[in-house]
Scaffold this motif. Sequence first.
Motif, mmCIF file in Angstrom:
data_model
loop_
_atom_site.group_PDB
_atom_site.id
_atom_site.type_symbol
_atom_site.label_atom_id
_atom_site.label_comp_id
_atom_site.label_asym_id
_atom_site.label_seq_id
_atom_site.Cartn_x
_atom_site.Cartn_y
_atom_site.Cartn_z
ATOM 1 N N ALA A 178 -3.549 2.602 3.040
ATOM 2 C CA ALA A 178 -4.018 2.737 4.412
ATOM 3 C C ALA A 178 -3.598 3.996 4.972
ATOM 4 O O ALA A 178 -2.896 4.818 4.547
ATOM 5 N N ALA A 179 -4.168 4.545 6.104
ATOM 6 C CA ALA A 179 -3.904 5.780 6.750
ATOM 7 C C ALA A 179 -2.543 6.053 7.003
ATOM 8 O O ALA A 179 -1.650 5.085 7.236
ATOM 9 N N HIS A 180 -2.041 7.325 6.949
ATOM 10 C CA HIS A 180 -0.614 7.611 6.987
ATOM 11 C C HIS A 180 -0.512 8.726 7.700
ATOM 12 O O HIS A 180 -1.308 9.626 7.276
ATOM 13 N N GLU A 234 -8.474 3.494 12.956
ATOM 14 C CA GLU A 234 -10.080 3.503 12.973
ATOM 15 C C GLU A 234 -10.592 5.088 13.544
ATOM 16 O O GLU A 234 -11.597 5.597 12.881
ATOM 17 N N ARG A 235 -9.920 5.673 14.218
ATOM 18 C CA ARG A 235 -10.343 7.085 14.936
ATOM 19 C C ARG A 235 -10.299 7.901 13.780
ATOM 20 O O ARG A 235 -11.266 8.916 14.018
ATOM 21 N N LEU A 236 -9.275 7.765 12.824
ATOM 22 C CA LEU A 236 -9.226 8.962 11.892
ATOM 23 C C LEU A 236 -10.640 8.695 10.841
ATOM 24 O O LEU A 236 -11.319 9.611 10.591
ATOM 25 N N GLN A 291 -2.904 14.468 21.189
ATOM 26 C CA GLN A 291 -3.138 15.260 20.174
ATOM 27 C C GLN A 291 -3.457 14.170 18.926
ATOM 28 O O GLN A 291 -2.751 13.017 19.045
ATOM 29 N N ILE A 292 -3.864 14.799 17.710
ATOM 30 C CA ILE A 292 -3.906 13.914 16.792
ATOM 31 C C ILE A 292 -2.975 14.222 15.909
ATOM 32 O O ILE A 292 -2.325 15.340 15.453
ATOM 33 N N TRP A 293 -2.198 12.988 15.391
ATOM 34 C CA TRP A 293 -1.220 13.110 14.022
ATOM 35 C C TRP A 293 -1.877 14.017 12.819
ATOM 36 O O TRP A 293 -3.119 13.317 12.506
ATOM 37 N N SER A 294 -1.367 14.865 12.264
ATOM 38 C CA SER A 294 -1.724 15.138 10.955
ATOM 39 C C SER A 294 -1.550 13.948 9.936
ATOM 40 O O SER A 294 -0.330 13.400 9.967
ATOM 41 N N ALA A 295 -2.597 13.732 9.195
ATOM 42 C CA ALA A 295 -2.612 12.506 8.496
ATOM 43 C C ALA A 295 -3.451 12.731 7.268
ATOM 44 O O ALA A 295 -4.152 13.731 7.009
ATOM 45 N N PHE A 296 -3.484 11.588 6.467
ATOM 46 C CA PHE A 296 -4.454 11.507 5.398
ATOM 47 C C PHE A 296 -5.099 10.125 5.293
ATOM 48 O O PHE A 296 -4.488 8.877 5.772
ATOM 49 N N VAL A 297 -6.540 9.876 5.042
ATOM 50 C CA VAL A 297 -6.801 8.514 4.758
ATOM 51 C C VAL A 297 -7.583 8.387 3.455
ATOM 52 O O VAL A 297 -7.450 9.459 2.611
ATOM 53 N N THR A 298 -7.837 6.845 3.095
ATOM 54 C CA THR A 298 -7.991 6.985 1.763
ATOM 55 C C THR A 298 -9.322 6.071 1.723
ATOM 56 O O THR A 298 -9.851 5.693 2.577
ATOM 57 N N LYS A 299 -9.854 5.796 0.431
ATOM 58 C CA LYS A 299 -11.282 5.162 0.352
ATOM 59 C C LYS A 299 -10.948 3.560 1.046
ATOM 60 O O LYS A 299 -11.937 2.948 1.501
ATOM 61 N N GLU A 300 -9.800 2.960 0.940
ATOM 62 C CA GLU A 300 -9.497 1.772 1.409
ATOM 63 C C GLU A 300 -9.691 1.607 3.081
ATOM 64 O O GLU A 300 -10.148 0.715 3.637
ATOM 65 N N PHE A 330 -11.921 3.356 4.832
ATOM 66 C CA PHE A 330 -13.083 3.485 5.025
ATOM 67 C C PHE A 330 -13.791 2.048 4.776
ATOM 68 O O PHE A 330 -14.584 1.503 5.405
ATOM 69 N N LYS A 331 -13.380 1.405 3.677
ATOM 70 C CA LYS A 331 -13.901 -0.140 3.773
ATOM 71 C C LYS A 331 -13.390 -1.007 4.545
ATOM 72 O O LYS A 331 -14.019 -1.744 5.004
ATOM 73 N N THR A 332 -12.198 -0.758 5.116
ATOM 74 C CA THR A 332 -11.668 -1.496 6.195
ATOM 75 C C THR A 332 -12.424 -1.337 7.420
ATOM 76 O O THR A 332 -12.699 -2.394 8.039
#
Length: 201
Positions: free
Chosen positions: A25-27, A140-142, A185-194, A196-198
């Motif tokens: 999940a996004a972190h 969601e917003r990321l 402001q936006i938290w610096s973060a990363f997202v994964t394929k999971e 997008f599937k969610t």
Amino acid sequence: MRLLTLPYLLAFSLLIAITPSEARAAHAVPPVPVKQGTPGPREGFSRDRLIVPPPGREFEGSRAPLGAKATINVLAIRVAFSDTPIDSSTAYYNRLLFFQKQYWEEMTEGSRILAHTLLDSVFTLPHPMSYYGDDDRFQERLVFMVRDLVQLADSTVDFRPYQSLVIFHAGHGQEADVLDNSRDQIWSAFVTKEDFKTILP
């Protein structure tokens, strides 16, 4: 990096460099130590990648095998928001990418080589920064931010040669909002394929 005065990096995970079990999940990145207020979005900070010392051996842990040497093609794109412009200095962002390349190659002992491409164009997303920086809808917003960028760029950018996308966004990272007065402001973060599937149908 000047922590409070420069645009921040929103980096999306290098998916081929991690195992499927890690891509959950996004972190967001952890906040700076003196930050007041919220400790971060509700998804929290992942401890999955920490190396746990074996029983009876303090401060020593096993490391996962690094695998075969691989080159990861990374596309970097700069984005502004409808209410927030971005400094588009190419030299500055290329230097950030150079530091990222150095870090990855050192930490993987050269088994992961990053090949960056910084796109010349700057895209303006359709919503204000506060829309994408909503902590209550962090994951969601990321995902929406990436979706909106891809929709804007898709007619002019060929994404197929790349395994990873880095987005340099306008504004600062909320993790450095030490006074807790800029929650848009936006938290610096990363997202994964999971993610997008969610989130996406």
